[in-house]
Design a protein around this motif. Structure first.
Motif, PDB file in Angstrom:
ATOM      1  N   VAL A  89     -32.149 -36.561  23.393  1.00 42.36           N
ATOM      2  CA  VAL A  89     -31.249 -35.824  24.289  1.00 42.36           C
ATOM      3  C   VAL A  89     -30.896 -34.513  23.611  1.00 42.36           C
ATOM      4  CG1 VAL A  89     -29.039 -35.747  25.492  1.00 42.36           C
ATOM      5  CG2 VAL A  89     -30.275 -37.924  25.296  1.00 42.36           C
ATOM      6  N   GLU A  90     -31.227 -33.419  24.277  1.00 42.96           N
ATOM      7  CA  GLU A  90     -30.827 -32.097  23.803  1.00 42.96           C
ATOM      8  C   GLU A  90     -29.516 -31.712  24.500  1.00 42.96           C
ATOM      9  OE1 GLU A  90     -35.220 -30.092  22.963  1.00 42.96           O
ATOM     10  OE2 GLU A  90     -34.026 -29.449  24.669  1.00 42.96           O
ATOM     11  N   TYR A  91     -28.565 -31.223  23.718  1.00 39.97           N
ATOM     12  CA  TYR A  91     -27.310 -30.734  24.277  1.00 39.97           C
ATOM     13  C   TYR A  91     -27.324 -29.214  24.215  1.00 39.97           C
ATOM     14  CZ  TYR A  91     -25.457 -35.486  24.294  1.00 39.97           C
ATOM     15  OH  TYR A  91     -25.254 -36.834  24.550  1.00 39.97           O
ATOM     16  N   HIS A  92     -27.428 -28.577  25.380  1.00 41.95           N
ATOM     17  CA  HIS A  92     -27.539 -27.127  25.457  1.00 41.95           C
ATOM     18  C   HIS A  92     -26.147 -26.518  25.637  1.00 41.95           C
ATOM     19  CE1 HIS A  92     -32.060 -26.925  26.214  1.00 41.95           C
ATOM     20  NE2 HIS A  92     -31.778 -28.224  26.149  1.00 41.95           N
ATOM     21  N   LYS A  93     -25.734 -25.722  24.665  1.00 40.45           N
ATOM     22  CA  LYS A  93     -24.407 -25.116  24.697  1.00 40.45           C
ATOM     23  C   LYS A  93     -24.361 -23.985  25.721  1.00 40.45           C
ATOM     24  CE  LYS A  93     -20.794 -23.300  21.632  1.00 40.45           C
ATOM     25  NZ  LYS A  93     -20.468 -22.919  20.239  1.00 40.45           N
ATOM     26  N   GLN A  94     -23.327 -24.004  26.567  1.00 43.53           N
ATOM     27  CA  GLN A  94     -23.134 -22.994  27.604  1.00 43.53           C
ATOM     28  C   GLN A  94     -22.164 -21.915  27.121  1.00 43.53           C
ATOM     29  OE1 GLN A  94     -25.100 -23.569  30.540  1.00 43.53           O
ATOM     30  NE2 GLN A  94     -25.833 -25.033  28.986  1.00 43.53           N
ATOM     31  N   PRO A  95     -22.142 -20.772  27.808  1.00 42.38           N
ATOM     32  CA  PRO A  95     -21.232 -19.676  27.414  1.00 42.38           C
ATOM     33  C   PRO A  95     -19.763 -20.101  27.335  1.00 42.38           C
ATOM     34  CG  PRO A  95     -22.842 -18.874  28.979  1.00 42.38           C
ATOM     35  CD  PRO A  95     -23.033 -20.361  28.907  1.00 42.38           C
ATOM     36  N   ASP A  96     -19.377 -21.095  28.175  1.00 44.72           N
ATOM     37  CA  ASP A  96     -17.982 -21.535  28.154  1.00 44.72           C
ATOM     38  C   ASP A  96     -17.717 -22.586  27.077  1.00 44.72           C
ATOM     39  OD1 ASP A  96     -19.271 -23.735  29.170  1.00 44.72           O
ATOM     40  OD2 ASP A  96     -18.112 -23.846  31.026  1.00 44.72           O
ATOM     41  N   GLY A  97     -18.750 -22.913  26.285  1.00 46.96           N
ATOM     42  CA  GLY A  97     -18.592 -23.878  25.200  1.00 46.96           C
ATOM     43  C   GLY A  97     -18.992 -25.281  25.559  1.00 46.96           C
ATOM     44  N   ALA A  98     -19.182 -25.578  26.849  1.00 42.06           N
ATOM     45  CA  ALA A  98     -19.594 -26.915  27.270  1.00 42.06           C
ATOM     46  C   ALA A  98     -21.046 -27.173  26.867  1.00 42.06           C
ATOM     47  CB  ALA A  98     -19.442 -27.053  28.780  1.00 42.06           C
ATOM     48  N   GLU A  99     -21.386 -28.456  26.689  1.00 41.64           N
ATOM     49  CA  GLU A  99     -22.754 -28.842  26.357  1.00 41.64           C
ATOM     50  C   GLU A  99     -23.364 -29.621  27.523  1.00 41.64           C
ATOM     51  OE1 GLU A  99     -23.132 -29.362  21.556  1.00 41.64           O
ATOM     52  OE2 GLU A  99     -22.295 -31.050  22.673  1.00 41.64           O
ATOM     53  N   ILE A 100     -24.506 -29.156  28.023  1.00 43.37           N
ATOM     54  CA  ILE A 100     -25.202 -29.826  29.119  1.00 43.37           C
ATOM     55  C   ILE A 100     -26.311 -30.698  28.543  1.00 43.37           C
ATOM     56  CG2 ILE A 100     -26.529 -29.550  31.235  1.00 43.37           C
ATOM     57  CD1 ILE A 100     -23.676 -28.568  31.443  1.00 43.37           C
ATOM     58  N   PRO A 101     -26.263 -32.026  28.736  1.00 45.17           N
ATOM     59  CA  PRO A 101     -27.310 -32.908  28.212  1.00 45.17           C
ATOM     60  C   PRO A 101     -28.645 -32.674  28.929  1.00 45.17           C
ATOM     61  CG  PRO A 101     -25.310 -34.141  28.748  1.00 45.17           C
ATOM     62  CD  PRO A 101     -25.177 -32.787  29.376  1.00 45.17           C
ATOM     63  N   TYR A 102     -29.719 -32.780  28.173  1.00 47.45           N
ATOM     64  CA  TYR A 102     -31.080 -32.617  28.697  1.00 47.45           C
ATOM     65  C   TYR A 102     -31.919 -33.750  28.109  1.00 47.45           C
ATOM     66  CZ  TYR A 102     -35.378 -30.134  30.109  1.00 47.45           C
ATOM     67  OH  TYR A 102     -36.573 -29.766  30.691  1.00 47.45           O
ATOM     68  N   PRO A 103     -32.050 -34.881  28.839  1.00 43.94           N
ATOM     69  CA  PRO A 103     -32.797 -36.021  28.299  1.00 43.94           C
ATOM     70  C   PRO A 103     -34.303 -35.784  28.301  1.00 43.94           C
ATOM     71  CG  PRO A 103     -32.124 -36.473  30.549  1.00 43.94           C
ATOM     72  CD  PRO A 103     -31.494 -35.158  30.169  1.00 43.94           C
ATOM     73  N   ILE A 104     -34.969 -36.275  27.259  1.00 41.95           N
ATOM     74  CA  ILE A 104     -36.423 -36.154  27.144  1.00 41.95           C
ATOM     75  C   ILE A 104     -36.992 -37.530  26.809  1.00 41.95           C
ATOM     76  CG2 ILE A 104     -38.346 -35.015  25.972  1.00 41.95           C
ATOM     77  CD1 ILE A 104     -36.294 -32.833  25.157  1.00 41.95           C
ATOM     78  N   GLU A 105     -37.916 -38.014  27.628  1.00 42.11           N
ATOM     79  CA  GLU A 105     -38.541 -39.321  27.416  1.00 42.11           C
ATOM     80  C   GLU A 105     -40.000 -39.110  27.020  1.00 42.11           C
ATOM     81  OE1 GLU A 105     -39.022 -43.528  27.370  1.00 42.11           O
ATOM     82  OE2 GLU A 105     -37.239 -42.242  27.361  1.00 42.11           O
ATOM     83  N   TYR A 106     -40.420 -39.809  25.964  1.00 43.65           N
ATOM     84  CA  TYR A 106     -41.791 -39.697  25.478  1.00 43.65           C
ATOM     85  C   TYR A 106     -42.665 -40.785  26.097  1.00 43.65           C
ATOM     86  CZ  TYR A 106     -40.655 -36.212  21.932  1.00 43.65           C
ATOM     87  OH  TYR A 106     -40.288 -35.053  21.289  1.00 43.65           O
TER      88      TYR A 106
END
Length: 208
Positions: A80-97
Motif C-alpha cells: 500500500v502506497e500512501y500518497h501525501k496530498q497538498p493538505d497533508g492527508a495521505e491517500i492509500p493506493y493498494p498494489i496487488e502482485y
C-alpha cells in the motif's frame, strides 16, 4: 451486531474463478499447490515481509493487515502506497502482485477493490484507485474503483458469505481449460461430480 467469521480477501478471487474451488478451500480445508500457485508464492516472497519506507511524498508499506468489520472481510495487502496530498492527508493506493498477465475476468480487480474497501473503513477516506502488478509483463495495471466494480465486489462477498453460512459446496461444472489449470482438480473430480447421479453410476458400472 452479530459476530461473523471473516472472509479472507484472497478467497474472493477463488470464488470468481470457481465457486466450488472457494467452497473446497473454505469449507473442506482442501488446498494443493501446482506450478501456477508456486509461481505466485515466489512472486510474493518480497512483499510478504512486513516493512515500510518513505520517499518524498510516498510512504510505502508492505504486508499491511487489512479488515472491514461491516463487510466481514480481512487479509493482507501486498503493498500500500500512501500518497501525501497538498493538505497533508495521505491517500492509500493498494498494489496487488500477480503472476502471469492481465486476465479477461475481473477476479483480480475484485480482490484489489476489497482491499480498497478495507482501507476506506480503516482510514475513513475514499480510495479511488489502485494497481495490479503482473509478473509476466512486469508493469502496473491501474484499476479504478468505480461503482460497477464496487458493486461486483460487494456481491461477491455476499455470495461467499452465503456458501459459508449454508455450508453447501456447489456442484462441479467441468470446463476443460479452467479445470486443467486448477490445483484442486484431483480433489474436485469435476468430470465425475459434474455429471448427474445416473450418468456417474452408469460410468462406474461400465468401468467395473
Amino acid at each position: 451486531m452479530q459476530t461473523q467469521e471473516p472472509i479472507y480477501l484472497s478467497r474472493l478471487q477463488h470464488y470468481l474463478f470457481c465457486p466450488r474451488q472457494f467452497a473446497l478451500i473454505e469449507l473442506e480445508d482442501i488446498w494443493t499447490e501446482n506450478q501456477f500457485t508456486a509461481e505466485g508464492q515466489v512472486l510474493h516472497q518480497r512483499v510478504n515481509q512486513a516493512d515500510q519506507q518513505k520517499r518524498k511524498d510516498v510512504r510505502t508499506v508492505w504486508a499491511l493487515r487489512l479488515s472491514n468489520e461491516e463487510l466481514g472481510i480481512e487479509g493482507v495487502a501486498d503493498v500500500v502506497e500512501y500518497h501525501k496530498q497538498p493538505d497533508g492527508a495521505e491517500i492509500p493506493y493498494p498494489i496487488e502482485y500477480k503472476r502471469g498477465k492481465p486476465k479477461k475476468h475481473s477476479a483480480d480487480e475484485v480482490q484489489l477493490c476489497a482491499q480498497a474497501l478495507c482501507l476506506e473503513e480503516m482510514h475513513d477516506i475514499e480510495v479511488p484507485e489502485g494497481a495490479l502488478f503482473y509478473g509476466e509483463v512486469r508493469r502496473r495495471h491501474p484499476v479504478v474503483f468505480d461503482a460497477a466494480l464496487r458493486d461486483l465486489t460487494r456481491q461477491t462477498i455476499l455470495a461467499c458469505r452465503a456458501i459459508v453460512q449454508t455450508k453447501i459446496t456447489p456442484k462441479a461444472k467441468y470446463q476443460a481449460k479452467k479445470c486443467r489449470g486448477c490445483s484442486l482438480i484431483d480433489q474436485c473430480h469435476p468430470k465425475d461430480f459434474g455429471k448427474s447421479a445416473a450418468a456417474w453410476l452408469a460410468q462406474q458400472l461400465t468401468k467395473d
